[in-house]
Design a protein around this motif. Structure first.
Motif, PDB file in Angstrom:
ATOM      1  N   ASP A   1       0.867  -1.186   0.000  1.00 31.84           N
ATOM      2  CA  ASP A   1       0.000   0.000   0.000  1.00 31.84           C
ATOM      3  C   ASP A   1       0.904   1.236   0.000  1.00 31.84           C
ATOM      4  OD1 ASP A   1      -1.811   2.028   0.347  1.00 31.84           O
ATOM      5  OD2 ASP A   1      -2.896   1.075   2.001  1.00 31.84           O
ATOM      6  N   LYS A   2       1.440   1.563  -1.178  1.00 31.15           N
ATOM      7  CA  LYS A   2       2.405   2.654  -1.280  1.00 31.15           C
ATOM      8  C   LYS A   2       1.784   4.009  -0.970  1.00 31.15           C
ATOM      9  CE  LYS A   2       5.610   0.525  -4.562  1.00 31.15           C
ATOM     10  NZ  LYS A   2       6.288   0.696  -5.878  1.00 31.15           N
ATOM     11  N   ALA A   3       0.520   4.194  -1.317  1.00 28.09           N
ATOM     12  CA  ALA A   3      -0.131   5.493  -1.094  1.00 28.09           C
ATOM     13  C   ALA A   3      -0.205   5.812   0.400  1.00 28.09           C
ATOM     14  CB  ALA A   3      -1.526   5.479  -1.708  1.00 28.09           C
ATOM     15  N   THR A   4      -0.662   4.845   1.199  1.00 28.53           N
ATOM     16  CA  THR A   4      -0.750   5.065   2.647  1.00 28.53           C
ATOM     17  C   THR A   4       0.639   5.135   3.258  1.00 28.53           C
ATOM     18  OG1 THR A   4      -2.836   3.847   2.660  1.00 28.53           O
ATOM     19  CG2 THR A   4      -1.803   4.268   4.787  1.00 28.53           C
ATOM     20  N   ALA A   5       1.553   4.303   2.771  1.00 24.75           N
ATOM     21  CA  ALA A   5       2.934   4.343   3.270  1.00 24.75           C
ATOM     22  C   ALA A   5       3.525   5.732   3.073  1.00 24.75           C
ATOM     23  CB  ALA A   5       3.786   3.300   2.554  1.00 24.75           C
ATOM     24  N   SER A   6       3.269   6.326   1.919  1.00 21.55           N
ATOM     25  CA  SER A   6       3.790   7.656   1.620  1.00 21.55           C
ATOM     26  C   SER A   6       3.288   8.691   2.625  1.00 21.55           C
ATOM     27  CB  SER A   6       3.384   8.063   0.207  1.00 21.55           C
ATOM     28  OG  SER A   6       3.857   9.354  -0.103  1.00 21.55           O
ATOM     29  N   GLN A   7       2.015   8.587   3.022  1.00 25.54           N
ATOM     30  CA  GLN A   7       1.447   9.518   4.004  1.00 25.54           C
ATOM     31  C   GLN A   7       2.166   9.402   5.349  1.00 25.54           C
ATOM     32  OE1 GLN A   7      -2.786   8.836   4.234  1.00 25.54           O
ATOM     33  NE2 GLN A   7      -3.055   8.984   2.017  1.00 25.54           N
ATOM     34  N   TYR A   8       2.413   8.164   5.775  1.00 26.23           N
ATOM     35  CA  TYR A   8       3.075   7.966   7.071  1.00 26.23           C
ATOM     36  C   TYR A   8       4.548   8.367   7.014  1.00 26.23           C
ATOM     37  CZ  TYR A   8      -0.853   5.685   9.401  1.00 26.23           C
ATOM     38  OH  TYR A   8      -2.065   5.435  10.016  1.00 26.23           O
TER      39      TYR A   8
END
Length: 355
Positions: free
Chosen positions: A322-329
């Motif tokens: 889940d790269k999108a959520t990882a990017s947020q964190y």
């Protein structure tokens, strides 16, 4: 003598020292009771000349275990101030050193910690307090390593030379406590920079050293927390690493520390639990624990460990594609590292985010 002959001004020092050593044996209830008696006698008999020694043993001891690190800052600084006024320079400087180390462990802005290290370091040198000054050098090195970017090769080379010289010095002086502190602070920095094998090697060396030490550097539970994070990081990155037996003892200790000092240890326990759940493939439980750890770290003022929790959550999402959520964190972790003052770590994170 106090029990046999009655209370005098010096009794507060004896009881404060007893409280400090009870912490070493993890008798926290006893330490709190005896430490409270010590401060009560100090105030009742107006023994100001002993305040600095009593405060380093209590606010640098049991109260560092049972309440938020930051709540002890004022008293440690008072211990420094009164010690300087009454001529108890040695214990005044130990109060200052404890204030510095607790500032680092609490996540105080690193630039402020750096400024205070310079201020108190000059006074320690001026008053020939060499032993206290040397005890502060590992945290000074850790602060420098986190503030300055690895891209500054000249500075990193200088830091490496200083670190090697410091370690050589404690070896020559046969100072196991000094060597242990170097391993602890270097291990924390290595973990924060994601150099897990180096961090694990430092833990192994410290554990070997502790076999010949009369007491270990527990640092109010901080040491156990980072040991646990390092073991779990190794477990994520190596199928050969036998993590379960190593983490079991750490978790037992951190759970005990959380019970006696929730504000310092709540988020630590939650983050370790999140990493364990992630390692075991319990994705929903892991996510919940990561989120709770982040909230608890923010609530109790641990900016640096809130940043670490966000980065570990980002790693979790990345492992689960889940790269999108990882990017947020990762973005939130970067902002928090900058808030902490760890420019070097923030730069390293941006450079090494794997997408």
């Amino acid at each position: 003598l106090t029990l046999h002959n009655g209370v005098c001004k010096e009794s507060c020092v004896a009881l404060a020292s007893c409280s400090y050593f009870l912490c070493e044996f993890q008798d926290f209830k006893g330490a709190e009771y005896v430490g409270g008696l010590s401060i009560g006698i100090l105030e009742k008999l107006k023994a100001q000349e002993h305040l600095s020694q009593v405060y380093i043993c209590t606010f640098g001891g049991i109260f560092g275990w049972i309440r938020n690190f930051r709540l002890n800052f004022e008293n440690l600084l008072l211990g420094y101030k009164v010690g300087m006024q009454t001529g108890d320079i040695h214990h005044a400087m130990f109060n200052a050193s404890s204030y510095i180390k607790n500032s680092f462990f609490s996540g105080l802005n690193l630039r402020e910690v750096e400024k205070n290290i310079e201020k108190f370091g000059k006074e320690m040198t001026e008053y020939n307090q060499k032993a206290v000054y040397k005890s502060m050098l590992p945290v000074k090195q850790a602060v420098s390593d986190l503030i300055f970017s690895a891209q500054d090769t000249l500075l990193m080379a200088k830091n490496s030379l200083v670190q090697n010289a410091l370690f050589q010095q404690v070896v020559e002086e046969n100072s196991p406590v000094g060597a242990s502190d170097i391993y602890i602070f270097c291990g924390i920095v290595a973990y924060i920079y994601n150099h897990y094998e180096l961090a694990a090697d430092l833990v192994r060396k410290r554990h070997e050293l502790e076999k010949i030490m009369s007491r270990r550097s527990l640092w109010s539970g901080v040491t156990a927390f980072y040991d646990g994070l390092i073991f779990l990081a190794m477990a994520h990155n190596s199928t050969e690493f036998e993590w379960s037996s190593k983490i079991s003892n750490v978790m037992s200790n951190v759970k005990k520390f959380e019970q006696i000092g929730k504000s310092n240890n709540e988020h630590k326990l939650l983050l370790l639990e999140a990493e364990i759940k992630s390692r075991m493939g319990e994705k929903d439980n892991a996510l919940k624990k990561y989120q709770l750890a982040i909230v608890a770290a923010e609530k109790n003022g641990f900016t640096h460990e809130q940043a670490i929790a966000n980065e570990r959550a980002a790693d979790f999402f990345l492992r689960n594609n889940d790269k999108a959520t990882a990017s947020q964190y990762y973005g939130e972790a970067n902002s928090l590292y900058l808030k902490w003052g760890a420019q070097g770590k923030a730069d390293d994170l941006c450079k090494n985010i794997p997408f």
